[in-house]
Scaffold this motif. Structure first.
Motif, PDB file in Angstrom:
ATOM      1  N   HIS A  98       0.835  -1.212   0.000  1.00  0.00           N
ATOM      2  CA  HIS A  98       0.000   0.000   0.000  1.00  0.00           C
ATOM      3  C   HIS A  98       0.865   1.255   0.000  1.00  0.00           C
ATOM      4  CE1 HIS A  98       0.367   1.627   4.156  1.00  0.00           C
ATOM      5  NE2 HIS A  98       0.601   0.377   4.514  1.00  0.00           N
ATOM      6  N   ASP A 110       6.369   2.705   6.569  1.00  0.00           N
ATOM      7  CA  ASP A 110       4.959   2.320   6.435  1.00  0.00           C
ATOM      8  C   ASP A 110       4.254   3.239   5.448  1.00  0.00           C
ATOM      9  OD1 ASP A 110       2.486   1.251   6.804  1.00  0.00           O
ATOM     10  OD2 ASP A 110       2.203   1.945   8.845  1.00  0.00           O
ATOM     11  N   GLU A 143      -4.969   1.398   2.803  1.00  0.00           N
ATOM     12  CA  GLU A 143      -4.763   0.250   3.705  1.00  0.00           C
ATOM     13  C   GLU A 143      -4.882   0.688   5.160  1.00  0.00           C
ATOM     14  OE1 GLU A 143      -2.417  -2.491   6.294  1.00  0.00           O
ATOM     15  OE2 GLU A 143      -2.047  -0.365   5.887  1.00  0.00           O
ATOM     16  N   GLU A 144      -4.543   1.975   5.384  1.00  0.00           N
ATOM     17  CA  GLU A 144      -4.445   2.462   6.771  1.00  0.00           C
ATOM     18  C   GLU A 144      -5.818   2.793   7.360  1.00  0.00           C
ATOM     19  OE1 GLU A 144      -1.902   2.302   8.428  1.00  0.00           O
ATOM     20  OE2 GLU A 144      -0.096   2.618   7.235  1.00  0.00           O
ATOM     21  N   TYR A 279       6.595   3.085  14.576  1.00  0.00           N
ATOM     22  CA  TYR A 279       5.374   2.650  13.884  1.00  0.00           C
ATOM     23  C   TYR A 279       4.249   3.676  14.076  1.00  0.00           C
ATOM     24  CZ  TYR A 279       1.201  -0.191  12.966  1.00  0.00           C
ATOM     25  OH  TYR A 279      -0.002  -0.667  12.505  1.00  0.00           O
ATOM     26  N   HIS A 280       3.723   4.172  12.955  1.00  0.00           N
ATOM     27  CA  HIS A 280       2.624   5.160  12.963  1.00  0.00           C
ATOM     28  C   HIS A 280       2.983   6.433  13.736  1.00  0.00           C
ATOM     29  CE1 HIS A 280      -0.853   2.274  11.628  1.00  0.00           C
ATOM     30  NE2 HIS A 280       0.148   2.350  10.775  1.00  0.00           N
TER      31      HIS A 280
END
Ligand code: ZN
Length: 370
Positions: A98, A110, A143-144, A279-280
């Motif tokens: 993605h 990501d 995707e998120e 992450y994020h």
């Protein structure tokens, strides 16, 4: 079977490939991100269209790489191209990742890293011209969260509405594949030479500790989705510059775009370095990625693709689901080396000889924050 590259391209040199991956990450991981509907999203879309064109892809359907869809009043765009194989009557392979971001920040790991690797794999497939099957590159939208596992998710819409009726032979999906692996510190305390060091670094969290001998780890789920993949993963068990650890998808659930392929019985592999402290977070930036590791993943994926290309993957009866314990356990032992037994002992697991042992081992790691 392996790919011997007989055509030379700068990408066949690891340092050049690492540079090219970094260029793509920088083109995708914009400072203000690429959330659905944002300006960054449009800019990255343009960038990806240009790259597919440069690489020599054909549109997957119609005359554009853009496969748009409307869902709940919002417009989304999957970007899908194809490198034609030698026998176009065969079902195609698919590589997917993605491109949307979860927040208005670079989100390099990501998932700019995975998109960059997918582009490089496709570029190498175009140069090598070694695949019999078409190779579809699917760069998914949405995707998120808030789209994750909803009708709006790009991979769901691709599979259900945009994919041709022939389907795909097998799918390889990537997410979070740009970073060095971090390991829960409490288990490393059992490793000689590591434990004492942990105690001496003030403020060092017990989680997310970068251990050189494990930083090049890569998780692969989905081997269990077809017995043909068990032999492929077994043959490619020591790729250069990587430590590959196959594990069951059900231990971590459908973390990304492979879910729709799994649910529909398509043989699939999902590659990830797992979550990490960025992450994020706004701190998931291009400078924190390991481009040499990404280059190693690119070459590894090329090998897997070449083997998936020639592997029969019939999908009849119950044979499609395979027990992979032996492969998981032997890779784990090889990767951890002398630390293997010590870590098991610390977890109170005498050995990994049954599925229950493995489930307990993975459960302990997940509990520790991996
Ligand atoms: Zn994410």
């Amino acid at each position: 079977m392996t790919t011997t590259c007989n055509t030379s391209s700068p990408l066949h040199r690891k340092s050049k490939l690492a540079k090219s991956l970094e260029r793509d990450v920088l083109g995708i991981a914009l400072e203000h991100g690429r959330r659905v509907g944002s300006e960054g999203h449009t800019i990255v879309e343009e960038y990806l269209l240009e790259r597919l064109e440069q690489i020599g892809c054909e549109p997957y359907a119609g005359d554009s790489f853009c496969l748009t869809y409307m869902q709940d009043g919002e417009l989304f765009t999957n970007i899908v191209g194809v490198i034609p194989g030698q026998d176009r009557s065969k079902k195609p392979l698919l590589i997917g990742a993605h491109y949307d971001s979860v927040i208005d920040a670079p989100c390099a790991d990501d998932n700019a890293a995975a998109v960059a690797i997918a582009l490089a794999v496709v570029e190498l497939a175009a140069v090598n011209a070694n695949l019999e099957r078409d190779l579809v590159v699917a760069i998914f939208d949405a995707e998120e969260p808030p789209y994750f596992q909803t009708e709006s998710m790009g991979s769901n819409r691709f599979y259900e509405d945009q994919m041709k009726s022939e389907g795909v032979h097998a799918a390889l999906i990537m997410d979070l594949v740009g970073h060095d692996l971090c390991f829960p510190g409490e288990f490393l305390a059992a490793v000689p030479g590591v434990g004492p060091v942990l105690g001496k670094i003030p403020g060092l969290s017990k989680k997310d500790i970068n251990v050189p001998f494990l930083s090049d780890l890569l998780f692969v789920t989905g081997t269990e989705s077809h017995r043909g993949l068990v032999s492929i993963m077994g043959e490619n068990n020591s790729p250069k510059g990587l430590k590959v650890l196959p594990t069951l998808n059900r231990y971590v659930d459908d973390m990304s775009d492979h879910g729709i392929f799994r649910k529909n019985g398509v043989p699939y592999l999902f590659l990830s370095c797992g979550r990490w402290q960025h992450y994020h977070m706004p701190t998931d930036t291009p400078d924190r990625l390991n481009y040499k590791k990404m280059a190693a993943i690119t070459y590894y994926v090329c090998e897997l693709m070449a083997d998936m290309d020639t592997q029969e993957m019939d999908r009849t009866g119950t044979e499609q689901f395979s027990e992979t314990l032996e492969l998981e356990a032997s890779q784990l032992k090889k990767i951890l080396g002398p630390a293997h037994n010590m870590i098991l002992k610390r977890m109170g697991i005498p050995s990994i000889s049954t599925r229950d042992d493995m489930t307990r081992f993975v459960g302990s790691l997940l509990e520790a924050g991996m």
